[in-house]
Design a protein around this motif. Structure first.
Motif, PDB file in Angstrom:
ATOM      1  N   LEU A 125       0.516  -1.603  -0.592  1.00 30.61           N
ATOM      2  CA  LEU A 125      -0.322  -0.264   0.051  1.00 30.61           C
ATOM      3  C   LEU A 125       1.743   1.229  -0.040  1.00 30.61           C
ATOM      4  O   LEU A 125       1.657   1.615   0.872  1.00 30.61           O
ATOM      5  N   TYR A 126       0.934   2.081  -1.214  1.00 30.58           N
ATOM      6  CA  TYR A 126       1.442   3.468  -1.349  1.00 30.58           C
ATOM      7  C   TYR A 126       0.407   4.592  -1.432  1.00 30.58           C
ATOM      8  O   TYR A 126      -0.442   4.258  -1.573  1.00 30.58           O
ATOM      9  N   THR A 127       0.334   5.365   0.224  1.00 30.08           N
ATOM     10  CA  THR A 127      -0.301   6.260   0.078  1.00 30.08           C
ATOM     11  C   THR A 127      -0.371   8.004  -0.716  1.00 30.08           C
ATOM     12  O   THR A 127      -0.770   8.621  -0.446  1.00 30.08           O
ATOM     13  N   PHE A 128       1.211   8.180  -0.572  1.00 27.85           N
ATOM     14  CA  PHE A 128       1.743   9.493  -1.098  1.00 27.85           C
ATOM     15  C   PHE A 128       1.614   9.821  -0.294  1.00 27.85           C
ATOM     16  O   PHE A 128       1.485  10.937  -1.078  1.00 27.85           O
ATOM     17  N   PRO A 148      14.336  13.067  -8.460  1.00 25.76           N
ATOM     18  CA  PRO A 148      12.892  14.272  -7.654  1.00 25.76           C
ATOM     19  C   PRO A 148      13.072  15.284  -8.458  1.00 25.76           C
ATOM     20  O   PRO A 148      11.609  16.200  -7.741  1.00 25.76           O
ATOM     21  N   SER A 149      13.515  15.868  -9.182  1.00 27.33           N
ATOM     22  CA  SER A 149      13.093  17.308  -9.614  1.00 27.33           C
ATOM     23  C   SER A 149      11.678  17.208 -10.827  1.00 27.33           C
ATOM     24  O   SER A 149      11.026  17.749 -11.780  1.00 27.33           O
ATOM     25  N   GLU A 150      11.319  15.520 -11.293  1.00 33.34           N
ATOM     26  CA  GLU A 150      10.514  15.422 -12.296  1.00 33.34           C
ATOM     27  C   GLU A 150       9.401  15.204 -10.859  1.00 33.34           C
ATOM     28  O   GLU A 150       8.482  14.491 -11.932  1.00 33.34           O
ATOM     29  N   ILE A 151       9.353  15.204 -10.366  1.00 33.44           N
ATOM     30  CA  ILE A 151       7.863  14.702  -9.492  1.00 33.44           C
ATOM     31  C   ILE A 151       8.107  16.116  -8.874  1.00 33.44           C
ATOM     32  O   ILE A 151       8.220  16.601  -8.803  1.00 33.44           O
ATOM     33  N   ALA A 193      -1.890  18.017  -1.041  1.00 27.78           N
ATOM     34  CA  ALA A 193      -3.542  18.047   0.326  1.00 27.78           C
ATOM     35  C   ALA A 193      -2.585  16.035  -0.589  1.00 27.78           C
ATOM     36  O   ALA A 193      -4.010  14.936   0.304  1.00 27.78           O
ATOM     37  N   GLY A 194      -2.090  15.341  -0.194  1.00 30.91           N
ATOM     38  CA  GLY A 194      -1.383  14.011  -0.812  1.00 30.91           C
ATOM     39  C   GLY A 194      -1.616  13.927  -2.015  1.00 30.91           C
ATOM     40  O   GLY A 194      -2.133  14.299  -2.883  1.00 30.91           O
ATOM     41  N   GLY A 195      -0.307  12.899  -2.439  1.00 33.95           N
ATOM     42  CA  GLY A 195      -0.354  12.416  -3.781  1.00 33.95           C
ATOM     43  C   GLY A 195       0.974  12.632  -4.722  1.00 33.95           C
ATOM     44  O   GLY A 195       1.501  13.382  -3.578  1.00 33.95           O
ATOM     45  N   LEU A 196       1.169  12.198  -5.419  1.00 28.61           N
ATOM     46  CA  LEU A 196       2.478  12.816  -6.224  1.00 28.61           C
ATOM     47  C   LEU A 196       2.396  12.431  -7.648  1.00 28.61           C
ATOM     48  O   LEU A 196       1.722  12.375  -7.794  1.00 28.61           O
ATOM     49  N   GLU A 197       2.953  14.041  -8.500  1.00 31.70           N
ATOM     50  CA  GLU A 197       2.507  14.201  -9.404  1.00 31.70           C
ATOM     51  C   GLU A 197       3.921  13.636  -9.896  1.00 31.70           C
ATOM     52  O   GLU A 197       4.297  14.893  -9.615  1.00 31.70           O
ATOM     53  N   VAL A 198       3.560  13.091 -11.414  1.00 30.69           N
ATOM     54  CA  VAL A 198       5.378  12.447 -11.907  1.00 30.69           C
ATOM     55  C   VAL A 198       4.323  13.251 -13.344  1.00 30.69           C
ATOM     56  O   VAL A 198       3.655  13.213 -14.342  1.00 30.69           O
TER      57      VAL A 198
END
Lengths: 550, 179
Positions: free
Chosen positions: A310-313, A338-341, A346-351
């Motif tokens: 489970l990954y909740t970011f 890390p520069s690409e994300i 509010a939670g979550g990770l943008e690629v």
């Protein structure tokens, strides 16, 4: 290569291009004849070139047909073209007999739309100064101006007063406005490029309906941009946000940066920052609110039985994504670039670019658990960044490289796909199963794939079962059936040493398979969740949060 | 339906199925003769009709692609003559050898997969190269017209297109090897 070294091969290929162009003189044709007779590799080159030429023309026709379909009925019939007469308006097909009527009609459609595309192009250049360029169009997209309305196409330039229209839920247009701003219009949208932009109080762009995602580069802008909807003015200085216009209201969602809103009904203003949203309407007082509100356990707990990953970011920073399943040794993931994300407030990770979010160790706890029961579930809450991701683009994979895997959930344009290795499928997990076209959209989605011990496969979208089948590519397998959708065999062939990766593939001979978008949750279970359990996870929403106002 | 008419219709359908199963190969072969995509498409229509008409003369013991290429060559040369053109074309045995190379690329389903890869590979080209592909193949502009539009010489364009086609070939080959 039978005496054809690199240089002479290039010369021969240039002869081929001139031959196909019709500009090669007779002695050149004789020389090409001699070379092709003498060198099999050149014949292969020529065959390849011919195939490419023919298929590129067909891709152009398909592209024109995709973008120009609705206008066919009103277009004039093209004159018959004679060879070598320059740019080609396609002529009507000839009657071949009743049994090929269908094909003839299809050809006529392609002919008509290609002519139509040419006809539209011919009028270009007479327009007023260019404000914007269409980068991409999908589905029924039109451009209207004072002189009329026609199908939109990629690379079309738009001037003041041009109106961009996306008809139907599948239509999307991507627009580059004054170089610094990228706009994506969708959802039955109408966007007008205002001629008075630059005058005090005049908007640059007016969104009358639909959904608009905007990405504005502050550094490249000389002035602030003003977006107008029927309900609100949105003053922007470098940011990323989404506008949704409904009949009674406009909703503004901020991803990044800051905007100033002014209600067009009562003049009230609000400043909106990243992670906030506001709704403006005649009877709605404009105010900034958080996009996600913390509501622990508000919608009931998620299913935990059989959960192995489970990954909740919710980390919010750093280059580590933590496995919070509580099952076995955590399989944490490292972010290669890390520069690409971006971690979302509010939670979550943008690629946002090519990155590997991968485990350092093998995903053996997952492999062991799934192999024991010959079943699994892959679940993700995500927002795909584009419909142009293919390969498939990897969302979740447990694999060695592009050709060897245990399982993979991916994106192929507007479908979700899964490759699952069993004793009835290949090392690559093919045949691929896939959802119906249009299932995948660039909005927040909850996708779940299950395969039970009997082989039965089910996809769920936003809590409901959705249609799926077998991708036509690749070798068929008697163990994989479409109706009911079933992947036979067992997981005894799963490899212990494969690692897990999100948003990309481990390097193979044909390179990476990056996926761009937002990840909010990824989970793997070592059994097939039931429909009721999928509904429960869907109702639970994003980890520890729920979307506000929806 | 009378038996004779039914037989006639069935033979047409058989012929048509075969043409559909070899459509891309035939179109590429015709293109090698007429060298004009629009004329190639029209000629393929005529070839389809001619193959259907001649179906009774086709010996099923022979490979269909070789026989169909013979028909296609005749029809294509007639089409050029009909337009008052007598361009120098490649020798029949060279054309046949190239046709066999296309056969070796696989059947229609394989060529369709290849086209899907081609679409993906075009998307990976640089913006200027994508523009060249669009002008040449999507809009059917001549090299002279493209040279005017992009302000480059025709010779430079041939070199550019050669590189583009090589890059596309490489991309397709790599993707066919591993997807």
């Amino acid at each position: 290569m039978n005496g054809e070294n690199g240089k002479t091969r290039t010369q021969a290929r240039l002869l081929m291009l001139r031959y196909l162009d019709g500009s090669l003189p007779e002695d050149g044709v004789s020389e090409l004849n001699v070379r092709l007779k003498a060198t099999p590799a050149l014949r292969r080159d020529f065959a390849d070139l011919l195939l490419q030429s023919v298929q590129l023309v067909e891709l152009g026709q398909e592209h024109a047909a995709e973008t120009a379909r609705p206008a066919l009925a009103v277009r004039p019939e093209a004159p018959r073209h004679r060879a070598g007469a320059g740019p080609v308006p396609r002529g009507p097909a000839r009657p071949w007999g009743w049994w090929i009527t269908g094909i003839a009609a299809a050809v006529l459609v392609a002919i008509g739309v290609v002519f139509n595309s040419y006809w539209e192009h011919a009028g270009e250049g007479l327009a007023a100064p260019t404000l914007a360029r269409l980068e991409r169009v999908e589905g029924d997209v039109f451009v209207a101006s004072r002189t009329g309305r026609g199908p939109a196409r990629a690379d079309q330039m738009l001037g003041p007063e041009a109106r961009l229209i996306t008809e139907g839920p599948a239509a999307t247009a991507v627009l580059r406005y004054r170089e610094a701003t990228r706009l994506e219009l969708a959802g039955g949208g109408t966007l007008t490029l205002e001629p008075a932009a630059g005058l005090a109080g005049a908007p640059n762009l007016v969104l009358s309906a639909g959904l608009l995602r905007a990405s504005v580069e502050a550094a490249a802008l000389r002035d602030a941009l003003l977006f107008r909807t029927p309900h609100v003015d949105v003053q922007v200085v470098g940011t990323r946000f989404t506008l949704r216009v409904a009949r009674e209201s406009t909703r503004v969602d901020m991803d990044e940066g800051e905007v100033l809103l002014a209600s067009r009904h009562d003049g009230r203003t609000a400043r909106l920052r990243a992670g906030e949203y506001a709704v403006a309407g005649q009877t709605i007082v404009i105010a900034a609110r958080p996009q996600f509100e913390r509501t622990p356990a508000a919608a009931g707990p998620r299913v935990r039985d059989g959960l192995v990953l489970l990954y909740t970011f919710l980390e919010g920073r750093g280059r580590l994504v933590r496995d919070v399943s509580g099952f076995g040794q955590p399989l944490n993931l490292s972010i290669s670039h890390p520069s690409e994300i971006a971690w979302l407030p509010a939670g979550g990770l943008e690629v946002r670019g090519q990155v590997m979010i991968a485990s350092d160790q093998a995903a053996q706890k997952v492999t062991d658990a799934c192999r024991a029961g010959n079943a699994l579930t892959i679940e993700a809450w995500l927002t795909p960044g584009s419909l142009e991701q293919e390969g498939p683009s990897r969302i979740v994979t447990i694999s060695r490289n592009t050709g060897s895997r245990n399982v993979m959930l991916g994106q192929e344009a507007d479908r979700y796909v899964v490759r699952l290795r069993t004793t009835a499928t290949t090392e690559n997990g093919t045949p691929t199963t896939q959802t119906a076209p249009g299932t995948l959209r660039c909005t927040l989605q909850h996708i779940v794939f299950t395969r039970d011990a009997s082989g039965r496969v089910q996809y769920y979208l936003d809590g409901a079962p959705c249609a799926a089948g077998i991708a036509p590519e690749g070798k068929a397998s008697p163990g994989v059936t479409a109706n009911p959708l079933r992947i036979g065999g067992d997981f005894s062939c799963w490899q212990n040493d494969y690692r897990l990766c999100l948003a990309n593939e481990f390097l193979g001979i044909s390179g990476y398979r990056p996926w761009l978008g937002k990840l909010h949750l990824v989970a793997v279970y070592s059994r097939a969740l039931s429909h009721e359990e999928v509904r429960r996870n869907n109702a639970a929403g994003l980890p520890g949060t729920r979307m506000a106002g929806k | 339906m009378p038996a004779e008419e039914r037989d006639f219709q069935e033979s047409y359908e058989q012929a048509f199925r075969q043409v559909i199963a070899h459509r891309t190969m035939l179109k590429a072969y015709i293109q090698a003769i007429v060298r004009d995509p629009v004329l190639a498409e029209d000629t393929l229509s005529d070839v389809t009709i001619e193959i259907a008409r001649s179906w009774a003369r086709y010996d099923p013991a022979r490979p269909f692609p070789n026989w169909a290429r013979g028909v296609a060559r005749r029809v294509a040369l007639n089409a050029l003559r009909g337009l008052g053109k007598r361009p120098a074309t490649l020798d029949p045995e060279v054309l046949e050898a190239v046709g066999s190379e296309i056969d070796a690329c696989g059947g229609e389903a394989r060529l369709e997969s290849r086209k899907r890869l081609l679409r993906r590979c075009v998307a990976q080209l640089s913006e200027p190269n994508r523009r060249l592909v669009q002008l040449r193949y999507f809009e059917n502009q001549t090299y002279e017209q493209i040279a005017d539009a992009v302000r480059r010489s025709v010779n430079a364009l041939y070199v550019a297109f050669n590189r583009i086609h090589e890059a596309l070939s490489r991309c397709i080959r790599e993707n066919l090897e591993s997807t």
